[in-house]
Design an enzyme around this catalytic site. Structure first.
Site: not given
Ligand SMILES: [Zn+2]
Length: 1057
Positions: A372, A577
């Protein structure tokens, strides 16, 4: 036996089965309504509410008050502890008994002082198995605690998920009871749902679809929900159907349990610690009940948190890791952003991660796992390979807005030519549920059909944690081999990748970065976090270098290894992130800023300590220690502290010295060296500021010219750049008729992901910010620095001031900028139209650079309308170019001949306050002859980011300038000098160098340190088996290929006593 079905109506048959398993309709008489049998309320319920996240031992000591179902508690981020007293009725002997618990928020059940299971409605975990089969002798009474966090799996957004959290949200407990669970009903429900999935998913022109539908219909016919003795007949029908095998050519799906837990996002870091416990303790339970179930778990930081907060759980995870069911993956400290961290920081993600995995689980990870993240640097393959990793898994490129990525299984070749085997689960998700629809999608969407016959299938609730459920595992087990569907194996990452490797002969190769065509606002959102990131990367670099030199030169110096590990881990944590990207809530941003402050203050102390150690024992005058932490000579104007507290400028080094990756002392705190000619001078038209050695200009139009003999900068009366000339050649860098340093404002309203996305159409709303004439003021300082200063009203609410600075000897002009920013959904950039024409521009990335197009020919080109860069970008044609440097920005673009730096955004979700307030940043402009490589753009960008250090020398500073390292080729950058991890407190250093020009090159590394042995090592600092390198006269020969990163282990001679 019921009568055979007489009718052939597809829809009525299908919907009949749907109603039979529906949780909404006909539950009074359908099968779903029989999932639970008798029930009774819990004997006693009491609760204790706290704003803190208390440890269990402390929480259970508190004063619990009577509570009941229906009570509300809160607000957001508080915790409600429930004490649940249970008494199981004697009549339930022989039955499976559950605690049914439904409440808002995320719950964790504690039994006998240990966490045992997560309870989260959103994660489909609303029942806790008290006993599989109540025995005659089993205790009937027990006490449990349920710790309920006042936030959902995805935080507490007000209205929508990514809206800023609602601080007043209240939570409610809606069910707390004991109930008999009918496992046979559950099994039938799983089967019927899978049959329905096949009937619908395979479609009306597929024979197997009808077989599934009629099997389900027949099961409904034979099954009377009120009479359990009818269930076996229905079950036999299902077993017969699912036992019909597929052919040998069936695709194989590797189902891997997973639970993506964002290390901080819509909830603070501290809540993530509990999310890990809730999710993984549930996983432990699943692993116990299903020996074939395998769970892949990433992010060493999260495991480290669990180790310190839940040692019992950590021990269980280690136990299941030994059995091969709990598989640590990824190799990194956190799942970091793939764009913004420096090359060295990326290396440290693996160094910290892999050493943690090795220490706690006995082995390192063999795959990089980053499902992700918002894009993937072209240097990652090389970093992965040098960290013992050959495999890579993600799925995020399926989010591309414009172009669909052409592969799911392929070789990814990085900037230097390193290759890894990459796999994107074709179902385009890391949070599957085990449905037939997802299984079919995994096969149908696979873009490498015929090239490989294996795919990954990651199942379990994710993002906010949650993880897999028993129902998901049951579904996937049932689908192990059924005609009409792919084979489904509960598998491991290792098995998946070795199966993929078996087919790798036919795979395609993708070269260069994996650019995500979405979330391009994350290069700019939350400017203070970006600035903290860049600054702290610099501080840790400098601390490591100085400490290494102190270690080499002083027998008494203790390298601060443990402290540096702490500080690195904080920096790495912030590179998660959803943190460094700015896509987090305000609470997280505040914590991240505290982490940076910690690194700054502790880092600066460590710098002083190292400086003091370097000064001790050397004859020389007291004063300042001037340190150049870069591996080349520098001559720069430096502000030095003077006794009165003010600063004065000095040219460092003074004549004769060479500051070259080392030290030179400064005997007097306010040094003013005579500048080498030509002197900086300032012309001010119409103003009286005549501080230069040259005569004042005669122009009266209000413009200002700064000239240092290398470049000549002309500003119009509003601060815009009308001309930038390389003096020697007279070459103009600004496009004809255009102005540079032009601030522009865009409307910035994305489709949904506010903090994340800047859309292509924002470019259509460009509005230049026009200043007022007469605001320009000029100054010179010490004859070494010329500057012009102006104010600019950006909007009624926002203003900017800028000091344009040109130092003697400096090949670039700097723009020190201060902005007071109070906007909503606006994007501020600064533009420089160049007198340069090229179809591609160059952008710095980790340990190198890459080219991107300056045109919008194809969809792949225009989808990169906003890109990321590190410290510099450059637009060059043959023989000439213009580079734009920066000290803390990442968003950029070059379209046509216009270089544009992205400065500030103003999104409102998920942090409504993000970027509002005061900002300071610097960018610089450097015109050059020849290529940017030969012109020294790379060292210039380093200089802007790594100012010379002027540290107080408490003792005696070294009398003469001293250099520790030098490299013979300008193409090779000595990036890092640190103590080797494996020899904490030992006299071993690690040097990291990389080839920065994109060329094959041989070079000599020279050192003045007492080196006994030098050997190449990988990024994890493991020695090259080829053995030591020849070392003659303190020189080593190194050979590099383009963008190659090499690490060297230097064993120092014993310290002089
Ligand atoms: Zn994530």
């Amino acid at each position: 036996m019921a009568a055979a079905p007489a009718l052939k109506h597809w829809r009525t048959t299908l919907e009949r089965v749907e109603k039979f398993v529906s949780p909404l309709y006909f539950t009074d008489c359908n099968l779903r309504g029989r999932l639970f049998g008798d029930s009774c309320p819990v004997a006693e319920l009491s609760s204790f509410l706290t704003p803190e996240r208390l440890p269990y031992q402390e929480a259970v000591q508190q004063d619990f008050r009577p509570a009941q179902v229906g009570d509300s508690f809160g607000p957001t981020w508080w915790t409600c502890w429930f004490r649940v007293e249970l008494t199981i009725p004697d009549a339930w002997v022989g039955q499976e008994v559950h605690l049914r618990w439904e409440s808002d928020g995320e719950g964790l059940v504690w039994r006998d002082g240990e966490p045992v299971q997560g309870l989260t409605k959103e994660g489909e975990k609303t029942s806790y198995v008290l006993t599989d089969k109540l025995g005659e002798e089993d205790p009937r009474s027990l006490t449990l605690y349920v710790e309920v966090a006042c936030n959902g799996l995805l935080g507490a957004g007000k209205g929508t998920m990514i809206a800023a959290p609602d601080p007043e949200k209240m939570f409610q407990v809606s069910r707390a009871e004991l109930a008999v669970f009918h496992r046979d009903v559950h099994k039938l429900l799983v089967d019927l749902e899978l049959l329905l999935g096949m009937a619908k998913g395979l479609g009306e022109d597929n024979q197997r679809s009808y077989q599934a539908l009629y099997t389900a219909n027949q099961m409904v016919n034979v099954c009377d929900p009120a009479q359990p003795e009818t269930f076996p007949v229905a079950q036999a029908l299902a077993s017969k159907f699912f036992g019909q095998r597929g052919g040998e050519s069936q695709h194989t799906i590797h189902a891997l349990g997973h639970c993506h837990i964002d290390t901080a996002w819509l909830w603070p870091f501290k809540e993530t610690v509990r999310k890990c416990a809730r999710s993984w303790v549930t996983v432990v339970q699943l692993m116990e009940r299903n020996p074939e179930f395998i769970f892949a778990c990433s992010q060493a930081q999260q495991l480290a948190w669990v180790k310190s907060h839940y040692p019992g759980l950590h021990a269980r995870l280690q136990e299941f890791a030994c059995r091969g069911q709990f598989v640590p993956v990824g190799g990194t400290w956190v799942e970091m952003d793939g764009n913004l961290p420096s090359g060295e920081a990326m290396v440290r993600q693996f160094l910290q991660g892999q050493s943690f995995f090795l220490q706690e689980f006995g082995k390192m990870c063999s795959e990089f796992w980053l499902p992700d993240t918002f894009g993937y640097s072209a240097q990652l393959p090389q970093i992965m390979r040098s960290c013992g990793i050959r495999h890579f898994l993600t799925q995020k490129l399926s989010w591309n807005l414009v172009n669909s990525f052409p592969h799911h299984t392929f070789f990814w070749e990085g900037l230097d030519g390193s290759r890894v085997l990459a796999h994107f689960p074709p179902g385009d998700s890391y949070g599957m549920q085990g449905s037939v629809e997802e299984v079919l999608k995994t096969v149908a969407k696979n873009r490498d059909k015929g090239r490989t016959n294996h795919s990954a299938f990651l199942f379990g609730f994710g993002d906010g944690g949650g993880g897999p459920t028993q129902t998901m595992v049951d579904r996937l087990k049932r689908l192990c081999n059924t005609d009409g569907l792919p084979r489904v194996q509960l598998s491991s990452p290792e098995r998946l990748f070795s199966a993929l490797e078996g087919h790798s002969g036919q795979l395609c190769t993708w070269v260069g970065e994996l650019f995500l065509e979405l979330h391009n606002g994350t290069y700019t959102t939350h400017a203070q976090i970006k600035k903290g990131n860049r600054e702290c990367e610099r501080i840790l670099h400098d601390v490591e270098l100085l400490s290494s030199l102190a270690l080499a030169r002083s027998a008494q110096f203790l390298y601060p290894a443990a402290q540096l590990q702490d500080l690195w881990r904080l920096l790495l944590l912030n590179q998660f992130h959803d943190v460094v990207t700015g896509s987090c809530i305000q609470l997280v941003a505040e914590e991240a800023m505290c982490h940076y402050e910690d690194i700054r203050s502790r880092g600066n102390k460590l710098l002083s300590t190292a400086a003091a150690a370097l000064c001790a024992g050397e004859p020389g005058p007291e004063g300042l220690l001037i340190v150049n932490t870069l591996p080349w000579k520098r001559t720069e104007v430096l502000a030095l502290p003077s006794p009165g507290g003010a600063h004065c400028l000095g040219l460092i080094p003074s004549s004769g010295d060479s500051a070259q990756h080392g030290l030179c002392s400064c005997s007097h705190p306010h040094l003013t060296a005579a500048p080498a000619a030509p002197a900086a001078c300032v012309y001010s038209a119409g103003a009286s500021a005549d501080l230069a050695s040259r005569p004042p200009p005669t122009k009266t139009d209000g413009s200002v010219t700064l000239d240092n003999g290398i470049i000549r900068v002309k500003l119009d009366p509003t601060g815009r750049l009308t001309s930038l000339v390389l003096v020697a050649s007279g070459r103009e860098a600004i496009a004809e008729g255009a102005v540079g340093n032009q601030f522009v404002l865009f409307d910035d309203v994305p489709l949904y992901w506010d903090a994340w996305d800047v859309m292509d159409y924002h470019l259509e709303t460009r509005k230049p910010v026009l200043g007022q004439a007469g605001t320009l003021a000029v100054g010179t300082e010490g004859g070494m620095r010329g500057s012009a200063w102006f104010l600019l009203q950006i909007s009624p609410n926002s203003r900017l001031s800028q000091k344009v600075v040109l130092d003697i000897g400096c090949p670039y002009v700097r723009f020190h900028t201060e902005v007071h920013w109070h906007e909503a959904h606006k994007f501020l950039k600064v533009e420089f139209p160049a007198r340069v024409r090229s179809p591609q521009a160059t952008f710095e990335v980790q340990f190198g650079h890459l080219q991107r197009p300056t045109h919008y020919n194809t969809s792949w080109d225009w989808a990169r309308f906003e890109v990321w860069a590190h410290r510099w970008m450059d637009l060059s044609e043959h023989g000439f170019g213009l580079a734009l440097l920066n000290d803390c920005k990442y968003g950029a673009s070059v379209r046509g001949s216009v270089l544009s730096l992205s400065l500030l955004r103003a999104p409102k979700s998920p942090d409504a306050t993000v970027d509002m307030g005061r900002h300071e940043f610097t960018y610089a402009l450097m015109p050059h002859e020849g290529s940017f490589q030969d012109a020294g753009v790379i060292p210039a960008a380093y200089s802007l980011n790594f100012p010379l250090l002027a540290l107080p020398a408490p003792g005696l500073a070294p009398a003469a300038a001293w250099s520790a390292f030098s490299v013979s080729s300008p193409a090779v950058v000595l990036e890092t000098v640190k103590q080797a991890e494996t020899s904490l407190q030992g006299r071993k250093l690690v040097l990291r160098l990389y080839e920065a020009h994109g060329s094959h090159v041989d070079c000599w590394l020279r050192t003045s340190l007492p080196v006994q042995e030098a050997v190449l090592c990988d990024l994890l600092e493991r020695r090259d088996p080829a053995g030591p390198l020849p070392l003659r006269n303190n020189r080593l020969k190194l050979t590099f290929s383009p963008f190659q990163v090499q690490s060297l282990l230097l064993v120092l001679q014993p310290a002089p006593s």
